[in-house]
Design a protein around this motif. Structure first.
Motif, PDB file in Angstrom:
ATOM      1  N   SER A  14       0.840  -1.192   0.000  1.00  0.00           N
ATOM      2  CA  SER A  14       0.000   0.000   0.000  1.00  0.00           C
ATOM      3  C   SER A  14       0.877   1.244   0.000  1.00  0.00           C
ATOM      4  O   SER A  14       2.045   1.217   0.415  1.00  0.00           O
ATOM      5  N   SER A  15       0.318   2.346  -0.460  1.00  0.00           N
ATOM      6  CA  SER A  15       1.084   3.585  -0.519  1.00  0.00           C
ATOM      7  C   SER A  15       1.492   4.048   0.875  1.00  0.00           C
ATOM      8  O   SER A  15       2.573   4.608   1.073  1.00  0.00           O
ATOM      9  N   ARG A  16       0.669   3.783   1.897  1.00  0.00           N
ATOM     10  CA  ARG A  16       1.003   4.163   3.276  1.00  0.00           C
ATOM     11  C   ARG A  16       2.086   3.281   3.871  1.00  0.00           C
ATOM     12  O   ARG A  16       2.763   3.690   4.826  1.00  0.00           O
ATOM     13  N   ALA A  17       2.260   2.072   3.357  1.00  0.00           N
ATOM     14  CA  ALA A  17       3.349   1.211   3.809  1.00  0.00           C
ATOM     15  C   ALA A  17       4.656   1.580   3.127  1.00  0.00           C
ATOM     16  O   ALA A  17       5.728   1.469   3.719  1.00  0.00           O
ATOM     17  N   LEU A  18       4.565   2.055   1.877  1.00  0.00           N
ATOM     18  CA  LEU A  18       5.763   2.408   1.118  1.00  0.00           C
ATOM     19  C   LEU A  18       6.260   3.809   1.463  1.00  0.00           C
ATOM     20  O   LEU A  18       7.474   4.035   1.593  1.00  0.00           O
ATOM     21  N   PHE A  19       5.327   4.753   1.624  1.00  0.00           N
ATOM     22  CA  PHE A  19       5.683   6.141   1.910  1.00  0.00           C
ATOM     23  C   PHE A  19       5.066   6.587   3.239  1.00  0.00           C
ATOM     24  O   PHE A  19       4.102   5.992   3.726  1.00  0.00           O
ATOM     25  N   ASP A  20       5.611   7.647   3.784  1.00  0.00           N
ATOM     26  CA  ASP A  20       5.099   8.221   5.027  1.00  0.00           C
ATOM     27  C   ASP A  20       3.910   9.124   4.688  1.00  0.00           C
ATOM     28  O   ASP A  20       4.083  10.298   4.350  1.00  0.00           O
ATOM     29  N   LEU A  21       2.722   8.560   4.804  1.00  0.00           N
ATOM     30  CA  LEU A  21       1.487   9.287   4.504  1.00  0.00           C
ATOM     31  C   LEU A  21       0.627   9.481   5.749  1.00  0.00           C
ATOM     32  O   LEU A  21      -0.584   9.697   5.638  1.00  0.00           O
ATOM     33  N   GLU A  22       1.255   9.417   6.910  1.00  0.00           N
ATOM     34  CA  GLU A  22       0.487   9.491   8.147  1.00  0.00           C
ATOM     35  C   GLU A  22      -0.193  10.846   8.322  1.00  0.00           C
ATOM     36  O   GLU A  22      -1.322  10.930   8.812  1.00  0.00           O
ATOM     37  N   GLU A  23       0.470  11.933   7.919  1.00  0.00           N
ATOM     38  CA  GLU A  23      -0.151  13.258   8.058  1.00  0.00           C
ATOM     39  C   GLU A  23      -1.391  13.360   7.178  1.00  0.00           C
ATOM     40  O   GLU A  23      -2.445  13.837   7.620  1.00  0.00           O
ATOM     41  N   ALA A  24      -1.265  12.908   5.935  1.00  0.00           N
ATOM     42  CA  ALA A  24      -2.415  12.944   5.029  1.00  0.00           C
ATOM     43  C   ALA A  24      -3.528  12.048   5.539  1.00  0.00           C
ATOM     44  O   ALA A  24      -4.722  12.407   5.473  1.00  0.00           O
ATOM     45  N   ASN A  25      -3.169  10.870   6.059  1.00  0.00           N
ATOM     46  CA  ASN A  25      -4.189   9.950   6.556  1.00  0.00           C
ATOM     47  C   ASN A  25      -4.908  10.520   7.773  1.00  0.00           C
ATOM     48  O   ASN A  25      -6.121  10.328   7.937  1.00  0.00           O
ATOM     49  N   GLU A  26      -4.184  11.247   8.616  1.00  0.00           N
ATOM     50  CA  GLU A  26      -4.823  11.866   9.781  1.00  0.00           C
ATOM     51  C   GLU A  26      -5.843  12.917   9.347  1.00  0.00           C
ATOM     52  O   GLU A  26      -6.920  13.038   9.952  1.00  0.00           O
ATOM     53  N   ILE A  27      -5.522  13.656   8.295  1.00  0.00           N
ATOM     54  CA  ILE A  27      -6.483  14.624   7.760  1.00  0.00           C
ATOM     55  C   ILE A  27      -7.725  13.911   7.255  1.00  0.00           C
ATOM     56  O   ILE A  27      -8.864  14.351   7.491  1.00  0.00           O
ATOM     57  N   PHE A  28      -7.527  12.788   6.579  1.00  0.00           N
ATOM     58  CA  PHE A  28      -8.671  12.012   6.088  1.00  0.00           C
ATOM     59  C   PHE A  28      -9.524  11.518   7.257  1.00  0.00           C
ATOM     60  O   PHE A  28     -10.763  11.610   7.223  1.00  0.00           O
ATOM     61  N   GLU A  29      -8.853  10.992   8.303  1.00  0.00           N
ATOM     62  CA  GLU A  29      -9.584  10.416   9.432  1.00  0.00           C
ATOM     63  C   GLU A  29     -10.325  11.478  10.233  1.00  0.00           C
ATOM     64  O   GLU A  29     -11.418  11.225  10.756  1.00  0.00           O
ATOM     65  N   THR A  30      -9.758  12.670  10.357  1.00  0.00           N
ATOM     66  CA  THR A  30     -10.330  13.690  11.233  1.00  0.00           C
ATOM     67  C   THR A  30     -11.180  14.721  10.498  1.00  0.00           C
ATOM     68  O   THR A  30     -12.120  15.283  11.077  1.00  0.00           O
TER      69      THR A  30
END
Length: 299
Positions: A14-30
């Protein structure tokens, strides 16, 4: 001419496993999808930092260059839609990763596409996708969030827990129900009976094939790191013999900390079914949990 993926070791990540997308994912979640889309558009030209799975993937792709032959196929499998995926594509180009195939599912689960690519390993930061993949018989791990690792070798080093990972959880269930003494007694009594394959067994078999294809190169090294002691470990050794599999290193720790051994081994990834082991390990080496499911055998 169509491509047979069976000719390669195929890794879906997955793109989140390959790259550091935690900031973007937090925006999606919140903040939701619209805020996420706007964030990705605004940062489309910003190159993503490597994630936990990046070193492993880079080393696997390097094998193709070293052998002057394609032996490994990597497919980025993202829940992003096509319109929000350009940042991922730009980052693949920036790091010169030889990855041409992508799945962009637009929010749908990824696991349904594993069969189409004959995937041998799936790494993801999405627990549901990992659960579904394992239920369908595909080796899969829930990768822990990105941390900075100092991996000491250019060699690919992969470590596995034993029970409920390489082997079935039948013996582990005896431990949970009856305790350690009953577990050890069962393993000694049945040491000549091979254990059934677990969720990651197929991946180990495929790694063994890759080692043969790269004979005498020492590009790849495998290890088993298990809480079993030497007496319960006899069955592990005899099972591997019956499987005709050679593992380079085996550690029977009798309950000692796995993280310390894994740091010394320098694992590019460690697979364990329990957070109590995989969590601390993820602080020193990239790690992934093999989630419990009703496993089906991969054919």
């Amino acid at each position: 001419m169509s491509v047979s993926f069976h000719d390669y070791l195929v890794i879906g990540i997955s793109s989140r496993a390959l790259f550091d997308l935690e900031e973007a994912n937090e925006i999606f979640e919140t903040q939701g999808l619209d805020a996420y889309r706007e964030y990705q558009f605004a940062h489309e030209e910003d190159i993503l930092k490597p994630g936990s799975g990046f070193p492993l993937i880079k080393k696997f792709l390097d094998i193709n260059a070293k052998m002057n032959k394609k032996l490994v196929e990597v497919i980025v499998m993202s829940r992003n839609s096509a319109e929000t995926s350009l940042r991922i594509i730009n980052s693949l180009e920036h790091y010169d990763l030889d990855i041409g195939r992508m799945v962009m599912s637009g929010g749908e689960n990824i696991s349904r596409y594993l069969k189409a690519f004959d995937v041998d390993l799936f790494l993801s930061a999405n627990a549901k996708d990992v659960e579904l993949a394992i239920e369908d018989g595909y080796p899969a791990g829930l990768i822990y969030p990105h941390a900075k690792y100092d991996l000491p070798s250019d060699q690919i080093r992969i470590a596995f827990d034993a029970d409920a990972v390489l082997f079935s959880d039948q013996s582990e269930q005896i431990y949970k129900a009856k305790g350690l003494d009953a577990f050890v007694a069962n393993e000694i009594k049945n040491q000549d009976t091979a254990m059934e394959q677990g969720p990651m067994a197929h991946f180990l078999f495929r790694l063994a094939q890759l080692q043969k294809a790269c004979a005498n190169t020492h590009y790849l090294r495998t290890a088993i790191v298990t809480a079993r002691d030497k007496n319960a470990g006899i069955r592990v050794i005899k099972t591997l013999r019956q499987w005709h599999i050679i593992v380079d290193e085996i550690f029977f720790l009798q309950g000692a900390k796995k993280a310390d051994i894994l740091a010394s081994f320098g694992a590019d990834i460690f697979f364990d079914d329990q957070d109590i082991h995989a969590g601390p390990a993820s602080e020193v080496v990239p790690s992934a949990r093999v989630l419990p499911t009703n496993n089906k055998e991969k054919t």
